[in-house]
Structure formats: structure tokens, C-alpha cells
Design a protein around this motif. Structure first.
Motif, short mmCIF file in Angstrom:
data_model
loop_
_atom_site.label_atom_id
_atom_site.label_comp_id
_atom_site.label_asym_id
_atom_site.label_seq_id
_atom_site.Cartn_x
_atom_site.Cartn_y
_atom_site.Cartn_z
N THR A 187 77.59 115.27 33.96
CA THR A 187 78.27 116.40 34.57
C THR A 187 79.49 116.76 33.73
OG1 THR A 187 79.16 117.27 36.66
CG2 THR A 187 79.70 114.99 36.10
N SER A 188 79.95 117.97 33.88
CA SER A 188 81.04 118.42 33.02
C SER A 188 81.85 119.52 33.70
CB SER A 188 80.49 118.91 31.68
OG SER A 188 79.63 120.02 31.87
N GLY A 189 83.00 119.82 33.12
CA GLY A 189 83.85 120.86 33.67
C GLY A 189 84.30 120.55 35.08
N SER A 190 84.37 121.57 35.94
CA SER A 190 84.86 121.38 37.30
C SER A 190 83.94 120.50 38.14
CB SER A 190 85.05 122.74 37.98
OG SER A 190 83.82 123.44 38.03
N ASN A 191 82.65 120.43 37.80
CA ASN A 191 81.73 119.58 38.57
C ASN A 191 82.03 118.09 38.40
OD1 ASN A 191 80.34 121.67 39.70
ND2 ASN A 191 78.47 121.42 38.49
N SER A 192 82.81 117.73 37.38
CA SER A 192 83.16 116.32 37.19
C SER A 192 84.05 115.79 38.31
CB SER A 192 83.82 116.10 35.83
OG SER A 192 85.03 116.83 35.73
N SER A 193 84.57 116.69 39.15
CA SER A 193 85.36 116.24 40.30
C SER A 193 84.47 115.77 41.44
CB SER A 193 86.28 117.36 40.80
OG SER A 193 85.52 118.41 41.38
N LEU A 194 83.14 115.92 41.28
CA LEU A 194 82.17 115.42 42.27
C LEU A 194 81.66 114.07 41.80
CD1 LEU A 194 80.12 118.75 42.62
CD2 LEU A 194 82.01 117.98 44.08
N PRO A 195 82.01 112.98 42.47
CA PRO A 195 81.65 111.63 41.98
C PRO A 195 80.17 111.45 41.71
CG PRO A 195 83.27 111.45 43.72
CD PRO A 195 82.87 112.90 43.67
N HIS A 196 79.31 112.07 42.52
CA HIS A 196 77.86 111.92 42.34
C HIS A 196 77.21 113.27 42.06
CE1 HIS A 196 77.78 107.83 44.67
NE2 HIS A 196 78.18 107.71 43.43
N ALA A 197 77.76 113.98 41.10
CA ALA A 197 77.23 115.29 40.75
C ALA A 197 75.82 115.17 40.16
CB ALA A 197 78.15 115.97 39.74
N THR A 198 75.05 116.23 40.31
CA THR A 198 73.71 116.30 39.75
C THR A 198 73.73 117.11 38.46
OG1 THR A 198 72.75 116.22 41.97
CG2 THR A 198 71.33 117.03 40.20
N PRO A 199 73.10 116.63 37.39
CA PRO A 199 73.06 117.40 36.13
C PRO A 199 72.50 118.81 36.35
CG PRO A 199 72.25 115.18 35.76
CD PRO A 199 72.39 115.34 37.24
N GLN A 200 73.17 119.80 35.76
CA GLN A 200 72.78 121.19 35.92
C GLN A 200 72.15 121.73 34.64
OE1 GLN A 200 73.36 122.77 39.07
NE2 GLN A 200 73.78 120.60 39.54
N ASP A 201 71.45 122.83 34.79
CA ASP A 201 70.89 123.52 33.63
C ASP A 201 71.96 124.45 33.04
OD1 ASP A 201 69.24 124.57 31.70
OD2 ASP A 201 68.13 125.88 33.07
N LYS A 202 73.01 123.84 32.53
CA LYS A 202 74.11 124.59 31.93
C LYS A 202 74.70 123.80 30.77
CE LYS A 202 77.95 122.97 34.89
NZ LYS A 202 78.85 122.50 33.83
N GLN A 203 75.29 124.51 29.85
CA GLN A 203 75.87 123.85 28.68
C GLN A 203 77.03 122.94 29.08
OE1 GLN A 203 72.99 124.93 26.66
NE2 GLN A 203 74.60 124.00 25.42
N LEU A 204 77.23 121.91 28.29
CA LEU A 204 78.32 120.98 28.55
C LEU A 204 79.67 121.69 28.46
CD1 LEU A 204 77.03 117.95 26.45
CD2 LEU A 204 77.15 118.07 28.95
N GLU A 205 80.50 121.42 29.44
CA GLU A 205 81.88 121.93 29.46
C GLU A 205 82.82 120.75 29.27
OE1 GLU A 205 80.67 125.56 32.53
OE2 GLU A 205 81.93 123.90 33.23
N LYS A 206 84.09 120.95 29.47
CA LYS A 206 85.07 119.89 29.27
C LYS A 206 85.84 119.63 30.56
CE LYS A 206 85.60 121.25 24.42
NZ LYS A 206 86.52 121.74 23.38
N PRO A 207 86.01 118.36 30.95
CA PRO A 207 85.55 117.13 30.31
C PRO A 207 84.07 116.87 30.58
CG PRO A 207 86.61 116.57 32.36
CD PRO A 207 86.73 118.08 32.21
#
Length: 347
Positions: A187-207
């Protein structure tokens, strides 16, 4: 090799029989696949019931009989019906029956009218302390997972999150894993604030936060790394790294699990982010990715040599970003030892 496994299984069974005797149980019913595997070396693919007693037995489905007979260190019998199974157990004089806490209610209903039943954690307690062979397998699983991560080359990977997760899973398989310990988190970007985020079909963001593990001969590994970029992300990462390092340094047999959680939690709270640390500091690892005991605020289990527990503090800033750093720790005579050699900070 089967002789060694038989000796280990007998050791575990004898310890559980001693616990059962103290409470006057004549049998202990297991249905969870990893518990049956732990006791017998046979891992069901369909369903099975293991009854620990003076002469332990596994009732396996017909489709599993071949693999059960090849791998089990204890007697295996084909399951025909609940009535047949209950009749055999009652004929042996079993009246007080312990069950594992995870036994599903529909199965419990099949047994409740025939026996005095109570839920017991005998096998959970036995599984807390790993043998040298179990720790070796966790170390091998970690080695595989970390090699896969290094070869993933995340700093130069331009694929979307879900493809990166797939690549990591495939690399672990390539290097000898039986599979992943759990659904790989990329996970990356703002989704990294979700402890158990699911990988998305989107380019890697930061962090970029990656939580992954390999399974080797049934045993799990577990690591998390967060790659940070901005000044604020680096600041949070430094705090989490301090909590990670000091918690591990504090680990030693004789302390309570909650005391290790407090070390990590106090550090993060001192920096003003206590409310952003929203999970426990760690969990035990073995045949299951989450076992007991845990490094949590309420777990007063005394740490013992042979336990294997993760340390994974994190700070999560809602709708902004999150940072988690995780390693798996083998509890030794006087300290906790990090399993693996992957750098904590990826640059």
C-alpha cells in the motif's frame, strides 16, 4: 525424519495429557487444521477430527486417507459418521471432553449431548514454546521472504500496488516458500494509514508500506517495511524505529508481554502520537500467522525462552500516511534475537 517428528509429537501429546489429567478429562477434541498438523504432522485438506487421549486418533475424510496415512505420526481412521465416532469414544469410557476454543458451534452441537464439555487452551499453551526445529523453519521462511523483498527492488519498481504484491508472492514461491503467510499488503500514499490495506490497481505513491511473509513447511514469517520520502515521513519513521529498537532491546524472559508493549507505546506517546498507535506491539508466529501470546496492553503472559513474537510498532495519520516497522523475534536465554538480516530502513 519421521521418527524425529514422532518423538516431537509424542512430547507435545504427553504434555497435553498431563494437563488433561489435572482436570480429569479423558479426551481433547481438535478440528483446527494447524492444531492437527502440530500434533500429528498431517495437515488436513478437507476436514478431520483429532482426539487426544491415551491412544490418540485422527478421524479423517475419505479423500484425505492417503495423505493422512503417509504423513501422520498417530493412528488415522476414516470418518464415517458422527454417530459412529461418538459411539466409539463413549465405548472407551470418555465422559469429560475438552474442546479447542476455536471449535465451530455446529460441530460442538454434535458432541454436547454425549459428553461433559468445556473449552480448554491446552494446545495453545503448548504451541507457545517453539522447538529448535520450529524456529529453524521460521528462520528459513524469513530468509526466503527477505530475499524475495530484496530482489523485488521496490525503490525502482514501477508496477501498480497489486502487481507488486503478486511479484513478491511469486518470488517467495520461486525461492522455496509453500505460499504466503497471509495476503501480502502493498500500500502507498494515504492508504498507508490503513494498517491492513488491500493492494490497489494504482501506481505506487509515497510512502510505500509492505507487510509480507512466507510459509516454509507450514511455518510463517512476518516483516513490515515502510519506505519514506518527505521530511514529515522521515520524522515519523524515526519515532517508530526508536520504539521498534527499544522494545526489542527490552525483551527478556521473565518480563510480561504487556511490559514490552508499554516500552514501545510510551516512546510513541512521548512524541505525541499515542492516539495514532492503534494496534498491539506484536503477536506470536508459528503454524498460524497470529498465535498467542501477544505484546499487547492486556497480555500478562510471562515471556519464556522459545517463544517467537513479532515487534511491529506503527503510527497512522488518518487520510495522510502511516509507518509500520516489523521484525520477528526469537526469545533466547537472556534476550530477544531478530530473525533475519533485512535493514530496518530501506534507502
Amino acid at each position: 525424519m519421521k521418527g524425529v517428528k514422532m518423538e516431537i509429537n509424542e512430547f507435545h501429546i504427553n504434555n497435553i495429557l498431563k494437563d488433561m489429567e489435572k482436570k480429569e478429562y479423558q479426551g481433547y477434541l481438535l478440528a483446527q487444521f494447524t492444531n492437527i498438523h502440530y500434533i500429528s504432522n498431517y495437515r488436513p485438506t478437507s476436514f478431520a477430527f483429532c482426539v487426544i487421549k491415551e491412544d490418540p486418533i485422527i478421524y479423517a475424510s475419505k479423500m484425505d486417507m492417503e495423505i493422512a496415512n503417509k504423513t501422520s505420526t498417530i493412528e488415522v481412521k476414516e470418518f464415517t459418521s458422527f454417530s459412529d465416532m461418538l459411539g466409539e469414544l463413549k465405548k472407551e469410557g470418555i465422559s469429560n471432553l475438552a474442546i479447542e476454543p476455536s471449535l465451530v458451534y455446529s460441530t460442538y452441537e454434535k458432541f454436547k449431548d454425549s459428553f461433559n464439555i468445556k473449552s480448554e487452551t491446552f494446545i495453545d499453551a503448548q504451541r507457545q514454546i517453539k522447538t529448535a526445529d520450529e524456529i529453524d523453519k521460521i528462520q528459513k521462511a524469513t530468509q526466503i521472504a527477505q530475499k524475495a523483498f530484496v530482489d523485488l527492488d521496490i525503490l525502482n519498481n514501477t508496477n501498480p500496488e497489486n502487481i507488486v504484491a503478486l511479484e513478491l508472492d511469486n518470488l517467495m514461491r520461486k525461492y522455496g516458500a509453500n505460499g504466503s503467510s497471509f495476503d501480502t499488503i502493498v500500500t502507498s500514499g494515504s492508504n498507508s494509514s490503513l494498517p491492513h490495506a488491500t493492494p490497489q490497481d494504482k501506481q505506487l505513491e509515497k510512502p510505500i508500506l509492505i507487510d509480507w511473509g512466507a510459509k516454509y513447511h507450514g511455518y510463517c514469517s512476518d516483516n513490515t517495511r515502510t519506505i519514506v520520502y518527505t521530511e514529515k515521513q522521515n520524522e515519523i519513521c524515526d519515532i517508530v524505529a526508536e520504539a521498534h529498537d527499544k522494545a526489542i532491546k527490552a525483551i527478556k524472559p521473565g518480563l510480561k508481554c504487556c511490559e514490552i508493549d508499554k516500552v514501545a507505546r510510551d516512546i510513541i506517546s512521548e512524541y505525541g502520537y499515542g492516539d495514532n498507535y492503534i494496534h498491539s506491539t506484536g503477536h506470536s508466529v508459528g503454524l498460524d500467522i497470529h498465535e498467542i501470546p501477544t505484546f499487547s496492553t492486556k497480555d500478562k503472559t510471562v515471556i519464556e525462552k522459545g517463544m517467537v513474537i513479532t515487534v511491529e510498532p506503527g503510527i497512522y495519520l488518518e487520510d495522510n500516511f502511516g509507518v509500520r516497522l516489523e521484525d520477528t523475534i526469537a526469545i533466547e536465554k537472556n534476550k530477544g534475537r531478530i530473525i533475519g538480516d533485512l535493514p530496518l530502513i530501506i534507502e
